[in-house]
Write a protein that holds these residues in place. Structure first.
Motif, PDB file in Angstrom:
ATOM      1  N   THR A 212     -22.907 -98.406  42.936  1.00 49.32           N
ATOM      2  CA  THR A 212     -22.343 -98.508  41.786  1.00 49.32           C
ATOM      3  C   THR A 212     -22.070 -97.067  41.092  1.00 49.32           C
ATOM      4  OG1 THR A 212     -23.006-100.865  41.648  1.00 49.32           O
ATOM      5  CG2 THR A 212     -22.183 -99.712  39.455  1.00 49.32           C
ATOM      6  N   VAL A 213     -21.005 -96.840  40.830  1.00 51.13           N
ATOM      7  CA  VAL A 213     -20.837 -95.344  40.273  1.00 51.13           C
ATOM      8  C   VAL A 213     -19.910 -95.479  39.124  1.00 51.13           C
ATOM      9  CG1 VAL A 213     -20.103 -93.027  40.561  1.00 51.13           C
ATOM     10  CG2 VAL A 213     -20.755 -94.281  42.461  1.00 51.13           C
ATOM     11  N   LEU A 214     -20.367 -95.250  37.986  1.00 48.51           N
ATOM     12  CA  LEU A 214     -20.028 -95.257  36.696  1.00 48.51           C
ATOM     13  C   LEU A 214     -19.670 -93.872  36.191  1.00 48.51           C
ATOM     14  CD1 LEU A 214     -22.613 -97.426  36.589  1.00 48.51           C
ATOM     15  CD2 LEU A 214     -21.400 -98.453  35.202  1.00 48.51           C
ATOM     16  N   GLY A 215     -18.679 -93.710  35.243  1.00 50.46           N
ATOM     17  CA  GLY A 215     -18.258 -92.468  34.404  1.00 50.46           C
ATOM     18  C   GLY A 215     -18.091 -92.684  33.181  1.00 50.46           C
ATOM     19  N   ALA A 216     -18.494 -91.652  32.153  1.00 48.64           N
ATOM     20  CA  ALA A 216     -17.914 -91.798  30.777  1.00 48.64           C
ATOM     21  C   ALA A 216     -18.207 -90.614  30.153  1.00 48.64           C
ATOM     22  CB  ALA A 216     -18.637 -92.871  30.303  1.00 48.64           C
ATOM     23  N   ALA A 217     -17.589 -90.101  28.878  1.00 45.22           N
ATOM     24  CA  ALA A 217     -17.665 -89.414  28.104  1.00 45.22           C
ATOM     25  C   ALA A 217     -17.171 -87.866  28.347  1.00 45.22           C
ATOM     26  CB  ALA A 217     -19.149 -89.064  27.636  1.00 45.22           C
ATOM     27  N   SER A 218     -17.379 -87.467  29.400  1.00 45.25           N
ATOM     28  CA  SER A 218     -17.020 -85.917  29.728  1.00 45.25           C
ATOM     29  C   SER A 218     -16.444 -85.887  31.160  1.00 45.25           C
ATOM     30  CB  SER A 218     -18.419 -85.017  29.659  1.00 45.25           C
ATOM     31  OG  SER A 218     -17.971 -83.747  29.494  1.00 45.25           O
TER      32      SER A 218
ATOM     33  N   ILE B   8     -15.876 -96.154  31.574  1.00 47.09           N
ATOM     34  CA  ILE B   8     -16.339 -96.704  30.267  1.00 47.09           C
ATOM     35  C   ILE B   8     -15.913 -95.649  29.170  1.00 47.09           C
ATOM     36  CG2 ILE B   8     -18.420 -97.402  29.047  1.00 47.09           C
ATOM     37  CD1 ILE B   8     -19.880 -98.079  31.572  1.00 47.09           C
ATOM     38  N   GLY B   9     -15.611 -96.504  27.977  1.00 45.72           N
ATOM     39  CA  GLY B   9     -15.482 -95.820  26.936  1.00 45.72           C
ATOM     40  C   GLY B   9     -14.114 -95.473  26.610  1.00 45.72           C
ATOM     41  N   ARG B  10     -13.798 -94.815  25.391  1.00 44.94           N
ATOM     42  CA  ARG B  10     -12.364 -94.495  24.680  1.00 44.94           C
ATOM     43  C   ARG B  10     -11.820 -93.179  25.568  1.00 44.94           C
ATOM     44  NH1 ARG B  10     -10.551 -92.920  18.844  1.00 44.94           N
ATOM     45  NH2 ARG B  10      -8.924 -91.278  19.401  1.00 44.94           N
TER      46      ARG B  10
ATOM     47  N   LEU C 153     -14.721 -83.222   6.330  1.00 41.21           N
ATOM     48  CA  LEU C 153     -14.556 -83.337   7.957  1.00 41.21           C
ATOM     49  C   LEU C 153     -15.847 -83.644   8.572  1.00 41.21           C
ATOM     50  CD1 LEU C 153     -11.889 -80.827   8.643  1.00 41.21           C
ATOM     51  CD2 LEU C 153     -11.525 -83.145   9.051  1.00 41.21           C
ATOM     52  N   LEU C 154     -16.916 -82.976   8.099  1.00 41.55           N
ATOM     53  CA  LEU C 154     -18.399 -83.043   8.478  1.00 41.55           C
ATOM     54  C   LEU C 154     -19.000 -84.224   8.317  1.00 41.55           C
ATOM     55  CD1 LEU C 154     -19.565 -79.096   7.546  1.00 41.55           C
ATOM     56  CD2 LEU C 154     -19.179 -80.081   9.876  1.00 41.55           C
ATOM     57  N   SER C 155     -18.593 -84.740   6.991  1.00 43.19           N
ATOM     58  CA  SER C 155     -19.362 -86.116   6.635  1.00 43.19           C
ATOM     59  C   SER C 155     -18.701 -87.274   7.445  1.00 43.19           C
ATOM     60  CB  SER C 155     -19.375 -86.303   5.110  1.00 43.19           C
ATOM     61  OG  SER C 155     -17.984 -86.380   4.632  1.00 43.19           O
ATOM     62  N   ASN C 156     -17.466 -87.033   7.981  1.00 41.96           N
ATOM     63  CA  ASN C 156     -16.718 -88.089   8.720  1.00 41.96           C
ATOM     64  C   ASN C 156     -16.664 -87.785  10.267  1.00 41.96           C
ATOM     65  OD1 ASN C 156     -15.546 -90.139   6.641  1.00 41.96           O
ATOM     66  ND2 ASN C 156     -15.354 -88.197   5.749  1.00 41.96           N
ATOM     67  N   SER C 157     -17.219 -86.858  10.668  1.00 45.66           N
ATOM     68  CA  SER C 157     -17.284 -86.469  12.194  1.00 45.66           C
ATOM     69  C   SER C 157     -17.760 -87.441  12.864  1.00 45.66           C
ATOM     70  CB  SER C 157     -17.846 -85.106  12.155  1.00 45.66           C
ATOM     71  OG  SER C 157     -17.708 -84.758  13.450  1.00 45.66           O
ATOM     72  N   ILE C 158     -16.989 -87.759  14.023  1.00 41.93           N
ATOM     73  CA  ILE C 158     -17.128 -88.820  15.172  1.00 41.93           C
ATOM     74  C   ILE C 158     -17.628 -88.032  16.274  1.00 41.93           C
ATOM     75  CG2 ILE C 158     -16.327 -90.853  16.494  1.00 41.93           C
ATOM     76  CD1 ILE C 158     -14.762 -91.691  13.822  1.00 41.93           C
ATOM     77  N   ASP C 159     -18.653 -88.236  16.785  1.00 44.56           N
ATOM     78  CA  ASP C 159     -19.017 -87.917  18.361  1.00 44.56           C
ATOM     79  C   ASP C 159     -18.841 -88.991  19.198  1.00 44.56           C
ATOM     80  OD1 ASP C 159     -20.161 -86.773  20.610  1.00 44.56           O
ATOM     81  OD2 ASP C 159     -22.144 -86.270  19.450  1.00 44.56           O
ATOM     82  N   GLN C 160     -17.413 -88.916  19.617  1.00 47.07           N
ATOM     83  CA  GLN C 160     -17.159 -89.781  20.546  1.00 47.07           C
ATOM     84  C   GLN C 160     -17.642 -89.747  21.964  1.00 47.07           C
ATOM     85  OE1 GLN C 160     -14.814 -92.343  19.679  1.00 47.07           O
ATOM     86  NE2 GLN C 160     -15.300 -93.308  21.661  1.00 47.07           N
ATOM     87  N   LYS C 161     -17.908 -88.513  22.415  1.00 45.90           N
ATOM     88  CA  LYS C 161     -18.662 -88.390  23.692  1.00 45.90           C
ATOM     89  C   LYS C 161     -19.728 -89.105  23.448  1.00 45.90           C
ATOM     90  CE  LYS C 161     -17.995 -84.365  25.872  1.00 45.90           C
ATOM     91  NZ  LYS C 161     -17.949 -83.013  26.279  1.00 45.90           N
ATOM     92  N   ARG C 162     -20.787 -88.963  22.441  1.00 43.95           N
ATOM     93  CA  ARG C 162     -22.017 -89.483  22.601  1.00 43.95           C
ATOM     94  C   ARG C 162     -21.874 -91.289  22.365  1.00 43.95           C
ATOM     95  NH1 ARG C 162     -27.478 -88.691  21.483  1.00 43.95           N
ATOM     96  NH2 ARG C 162     -28.416 -90.584  20.346  1.00 43.95           N
TER      97      ARG C 162
ATOM     98  N   PRO D 291     -15.663 -80.734  20.852  1.00 43.48           N
ATOM     99  CA  PRO D 291     -14.655 -81.007  21.899  1.00 43.48           C
ATOM    100  C   PRO D 291     -13.424 -81.501  21.395  1.00 43.48           C
ATOM    101  CG  PRO D 291     -16.223 -82.630  22.146  1.00 43.48           C
ATOM    102  CD  PRO D 291     -16.655 -81.555  21.138  1.00 43.48           C
ATOM    103  N   LEU D 292     -12.275 -81.492  21.855  1.00 42.32           N
ATOM    104  CA  LEU D 292     -10.963 -82.072  21.463  1.00 42.32           C
ATOM    105  C   LEU D 292     -11.021 -83.447  21.342  1.00 42.32           C
ATOM    106  CD1 LEU D 292      -8.347 -79.750  23.050  1.00 42.32           C
ATOM    107  CD2 LEU D 292      -8.907 -79.683  20.644  1.00 42.32           C
ATOM    108  N   VAL D 293     -11.856 -84.193  22.069  1.00 39.59           N
ATOM    109  CA  VAL D 293     -11.979 -85.581  22.030  1.00 39.59           C
ATOM    110  C   VAL D 293     -12.583 -86.038  20.650  1.00 39.59           C
ATOM    111  CG1 VAL D 293     -11.667 -86.038  24.801  1.00 39.59           C
ATOM    112  CG2 VAL D 293     -14.044 -85.537  23.459  1.00 39.59           C
ATOM    113  N   ASN D 294     -13.513 -85.344  20.462  1.00 38.15           N
ATOM    114  CA  ASN D 294     -14.177 -85.755  19.250  1.00 38.15           C
ATOM    115  C   ASN D 294     -13.409 -85.349  17.848  1.00 38.15           C
ATOM    116  OD1 ASN D 294     -16.481 -86.394  20.480  1.00 38.15           O
ATOM    117  ND2 ASN D 294     -17.725 -84.982  19.596  1.00 38.15           N
TER     118      ASN D 294
END
Length: 235
Positions: free
Chosen positions: A70-76, A93-95, A189-198, A128-131
Protein backbone atom coordinates in the motif's frame (compact mmCIF):
# COMPACT_ATOMS: atom_id res chain seq x y z
CA UNK A 1 6.21 -2.83 8.54
CA UNK A 2 4.86 0.68 8.05
CA UNK A 3 7.02 3.54 6.79
CA UNK A 4 6.54 7.25 6.21
CA UNK A 5 9.00 9.62 4.58
CA UNK A 6 8.62 13.04 6.21
CA UNK A 7 10.55 16.27 6.63
CA UNK A 8 9.47 19.93 6.56
CA UNK A 9 5.81 19.15 5.88
CA UNK A 10 5.62 17.34 9.22
CA UNK A 11 8.81 18.03 11.22
CA UNK A 12 7.40 16.40 14.36
CA UNK A 13 6.36 13.20 12.58
CA UNK A 14 8.52 10.99 14.80
CA UNK A 15 6.73 12.16 17.94
CA UNK A 16 3.30 11.69 16.36
CA UNK A 17 3.70 8.42 14.47
CA UNK A 18 3.70 5.94 17.33
CA UNK A 19 5.68 2.73 17.64
CA UNK A 20 3.97 0.99 14.72
CA UNK A 21 5.16 3.49 12.11
CA UNK A 22 8.81 4.09 11.27
CA UNK A 23 9.63 7.67 10.22
CA UNK A 24 12.40 8.21 7.67
CA UNK A 25 13.83 11.42 6.16
CA UNK A 26 12.52 12.77 2.84
CA UNK A 27 12.78 10.10 0.17
CA UNK A 28 15.11 10.23 -2.80
CA UNK A 29 15.52 7.86 -5.71
CA UNK A 30 15.82 4.27 -4.55
CA UNK A 31 14.47 4.79 -1.02
CA UNK A 32 11.01 3.38 -1.74
CA UNK A 33 12.56 0.37 -3.47
CA UNK A 34 14.90 -0.20 -0.52
CA UNK A 35 12.03 -0.21 1.97
CA UNK A 36 10.01 -2.60 -0.18
CA UNK A 37 12.95 -4.99 -0.27
CA UNK A 38 13.29 -4.70 3.51
CA UNK A 39 9.69 -5.80 3.98
CA UNK A 40 7.57 -2.66 4.11
CA UNK A 41 3.86 -3.36 3.65
CA UNK A 42 2.63 0.24 3.91
CA UNK A 43 4.56 3.27 2.65
CA UNK A 44 3.46 6.86 3.15
CA UNK A 45 5.31 9.38 1.01
CA UNK A 46 5.10 12.95 2.27
CA UNK A 47 8.39 14.71 1.59
CA UNK A 48 11.08 13.95 -0.96
CA UNK A 49 14.39 15.38 -2.07
CA UNK A 50 14.59 17.06 -5.46
CA UNK A 51 17.26 19.74 -5.65
CA UNK A 52 20.52 18.04 -4.73
CA UNK A 53 19.45 14.42 -5.21
CA UNK A 54 17.39 12.50 -7.75
CA UNK A 55 13.72 12.36 -6.71
CA UNK A 56 11.68 9.24 -6.04
CA UNK A 57 11.24 7.37 -9.30
CA UNK A 58 7.76 6.45 -10.51
CA UNK A 59 8.98 2.97 -11.40
CA UNK A 60 9.91 2.11 -7.82
CA UNK A 61 6.41 3.13 -6.73
CA UNK A 62 4.90 0.93 -9.44
CA UNK A 63 7.18 -1.90 -8.33
CA UNK A 64 5.88 -1.54 -4.77
CA UNK A 65 2.27 -1.52 -5.96
CA UNK A 66 2.86 -4.60 -8.12
CA UNK A 67 3.92 -6.50 -4.99
CA UNK A 68 0.79 -5.53 -3.07
CA UNK A 69 2.39 -2.79 -0.98
CA UNK A 70 0.00 0.00 0.00
CA UNK A 71 1.56 3.29 -1.13
CA UNK A 72 0.05 6.62 -0.08
CA UNK A 73 1.08 10.16 -0.95
CA UNK A 74 0.23 13.64 0.27
CA UNK A 75 1.37 17.20 0.96
CA UNK A 76 4.54 17.57 -1.10
CA UNK A 77 6.48 15.09 -3.25
CA UNK A 78 3.93 12.55 -2.09
CA UNK A 79 1.07 14.56 -3.59
CA UNK A 80 2.94 14.91 -6.89
CA UNK A 81 3.70 11.21 -7.20
CA UNK A 82 0.19 10.24 -6.10
CA UNK A 83 -1.35 12.48 -8.77
CA UNK A 84 0.84 10.77 -11.36
CA UNK A 85 0.49 7.21 -10.06
CA UNK A 86 -3.07 7.06 -8.71
CA UNK A 87 -4.36 5.35 -11.90
CA UNK A 88 -2.07 2.45 -10.95
CA UNK A 89 -3.25 2.19 -7.35
CA UNK A 90 -1.27 4.74 -5.36
CA UNK A 91 -3.56 6.43 -2.83
CA UNK A 92 -3.55 10.22 -2.82
CA UNK A 93 -4.69 12.15 0.23
CA UNK A 94 -5.58 15.77 0.89
CA UNK A 95 -6.29 19.02 -0.88
CA UNK A 96 -2.86 19.36 -2.51
CA UNK A 97 -3.12 15.92 -4.11
CA UNK A 98 -6.63 16.70 -5.35
CA UNK A 99 -5.48 20.00 -6.82
CA UNK A 100 -2.73 18.25 -8.79
CA UNK A 101 -5.00 15.38 -9.79
CA UNK A 102 -7.68 17.70 -11.17
CA UNK A 103 -5.23 20.08 -12.85
CA UNK A 104 -5.94 23.04 -10.58
CA UNK A 105 -2.22 22.83 -9.81
CA UNK A 106 0.30 21.95 -12.51
CA UNK A 107 3.70 23.29 -11.51
CA UNK A 108 5.57 21.04 -9.07
CA UNK A 109 7.27 24.17 -7.70
CA UNK A 110 4.03 24.97 -5.85
CA UNK A 111 5.10 22.63 -3.03
CA UNK A 112 8.74 23.75 -2.87
CA UNK A 113 10.11 25.54 0.18
CA UNK A 114 13.39 26.13 1.99
CA UNK A 115 13.82 24.45 5.35
CA UNK A 116 16.33 23.93 8.12
CA UNK A 117 18.55 20.83 7.99
CA UNK A 118 17.29 17.66 9.63
CA UNK A 119 19.74 18.18 12.51
CA UNK A 120 17.79 21.34 13.36
CA UNK A 121 14.38 19.77 12.97
CA UNK A 122 13.64 20.41 9.26
CA UNK A 123 11.60 23.49 10.21
CA UNK A 124 10.13 25.31 7.16
CA UNK A 125 11.80 28.67 6.58
CA UNK A 126 9.76 29.89 3.60
CA UNK A 127 6.16 29.63 2.44
CA UNK A 128 5.18 27.24 -0.39
CA UNK A 129 2.62 28.41 -2.92
CA UNK A 130 0.16 25.72 -1.83
CA UNK A 131 0.04 27.32 1.62
CA UNK A 132 -0.31 30.77 0.11
CA UNK A 133 -3.27 29.61 -1.96
CA UNK A 134 -4.99 27.88 0.95
CA UNK A 135 -4.54 30.95 3.16
CA UNK A 136 -5.81 33.43 0.57
CA UNK A 137 -8.79 31.22 -0.29
CA UNK A 138 -9.84 31.03 3.36
CA UNK A 139 -9.36 34.76 3.91
CA UNK A 140 -11.32 35.62 0.78
CA UNK A 141 -14.15 33.33 1.86
CA UNK A 142 -14.19 35.06 5.26
CA UNK A 143 -14.28 38.53 3.74
CA UNK A 144 -10.85 39.47 5.06
CA UNK A 145 -9.44 40.52 1.69
CA UNK A 146 -10.62 43.53 -0.30
CA UNK A 147 -11.67 43.03 -3.91
CA UNK A 148 -8.65 42.40 -6.13
CA UNK A 149 -6.20 42.10 -3.25
CA UNK A 150 -6.21 38.31 -3.32
CA UNK A 151 -5.06 38.25 -6.94
CA UNK A 152 -2.34 40.84 -6.31
CA UNK A 153 -1.02 38.90 -3.33
CA UNK A 154 -0.99 35.70 -5.34
CA UNK A 155 0.83 37.41 -8.21
CA UNK A 156 3.42 38.70 -5.75
CA UNK A 157 3.89 35.22 -4.26
CA UNK A 158 4.31 33.65 -7.70
CA UNK A 159 6.99 36.19 -8.59
CA UNK A 160 9.20 35.32 -5.60
CA UNK A 161 11.71 32.44 -5.71
CA UNK A 162 10.69 29.69 -3.31
CA UNK A 163 13.83 30.13 -1.18
CA UNK A 164 12.95 33.77 -0.53
CA UNK A 165 9.15 33.59 -0.30
CA UNK A 166 7.88 34.71 3.12
CA UNK A 167 4.72 36.56 4.05
CA UNK A 168 6.81 39.69 4.62
CA UNK A 169 8.37 39.41 1.16
CA UNK A 170 4.94 38.87 -0.40
CA UNK A 171 3.49 41.96 1.27
CA UNK A 172 6.51 44.06 0.33
CA UNK A 173 6.24 43.04 -3.32
CA UNK A 174 2.46 43.28 -3.60
CA UNK A 175 1.32 46.09 -5.89
CA UNK A 176 -1.44 48.56 -5.16
CA UNK A 177 -1.00 48.81 -1.39
CA UNK A 178 -0.19 52.12 0.27
CA UNK A 179 2.81 51.87 2.59
CA UNK A 180 0.94 52.57 5.87
CA UNK A 181 -1.35 49.57 5.19
CA UNK A 182 1.40 46.99 4.69
CA UNK A 183 2.22 46.27 8.38
CA UNK A 184 -1.42 45.53 9.24
CA UNK A 185 -1.82 43.35 6.15
CA UNK A 186 1.24 41.35 7.21
CA UNK A 187 -0.20 40.85 10.70
CA UNK A 188 -3.51 39.69 9.20
CA UNK A 189 -1.81 37.21 6.87
CA UNK A 190 0.36 35.79 9.64
CA UNK A 191 -2.57 35.38 12.02
CA UNK A 192 -4.66 33.62 9.37
CA UNK A 193 -1.93 31.57 7.73
CA UNK A 194 -2.90 27.99 6.86
CA UNK A 195 -0.27 25.25 6.66
CA UNK A 196 -1.99 23.07 4.08
CA UNK A 197 1.04 20.82 3.73
CA UNK A 198 0.90 19.95 7.43
CA UNK A 199 -2.86 19.40 7.30
CA UNK A 200 -2.50 16.93 4.43
CA UNK A 201 0.53 15.25 6.00
CA UNK A 202 -1.37 14.63 9.24
CA UNK A 203 -4.21 13.09 7.24
CA UNK A 204 -1.75 10.74 5.54
CA UNK A 205 -0.16 9.79 8.85
CA UNK A 206 -3.59 8.84 10.21
CA UNK A 207 -4.27 6.73 7.11
CA UNK A 208 -0.95 4.91 7.50
CA UNK A 209 -1.64 4.27 11.18
CA UNK A 210 -5.07 2.84 10.32
CA UNK A 211 -3.87 0.73 7.38
CA UNK A 212 -3.47 -3.03 7.75
CA UNK A 213 0.18 -4.03 7.99
CA UNK A 214 -0.07 -6.64 5.26
CA UNK A 215 0.49 -6.82 1.53
CA UNK A 216 -2.52 -7.16 -0.72
CA UNK A 217 -3.12 -10.10 -3.02
CA UNK A 218 -5.54 -8.20 -5.23
CA UNK A 219 -5.13 -8.61 -8.98
CA UNK A 220 -4.06 -5.42 -10.73
CA UNK A 221 -5.41 -4.35 -14.13
CA UNK A 222 -1.86 -3.69 -15.30
CA UNK A 223 1.44 -5.54 -15.37
CA UNK A 224 4.85 -4.19 -14.42
CA UNK A 225 7.22 -5.25 -17.17
CA UNK A 226 10.74 -6.26 -16.24
CA UNK A 227 13.36 -3.63 -17.07
CA UNK A 228 16.86 -2.76 -15.94
CA UNK A 229 15.66 -0.07 -13.50
CA UNK A 230 16.61 -2.06 -10.39
CA UNK A 231 20.20 -2.44 -11.56
CA UNK A 232 20.81 1.27 -12.16
CA UNK A 233 23.68 2.65 -10.11
CA UNK A 234 21.46 5.39 -8.65
CA UNK A 235 19.38 2.70 -6.98
Amino acid sequence: MKIIFAGPSLPDAASLAGEAVRVLPPATQGDVLAQVEQGANVIGLIDGGFEYAAPVWHKEILHALSLGVTVLGAASMGALRAAECHPFGMIGIGRIFEDYRTGRLVDDAAVALMHAPSALGSKPLTIPLVNVGATLDAMADSGLLAAGLRERLEDAANAIFFKKRTWRAIVEQCAGIVEPDRPQLLVTLLSNSIDQKRIDALELLKAVQDARDIRSNADLPWKLHSTAFRTRSAL
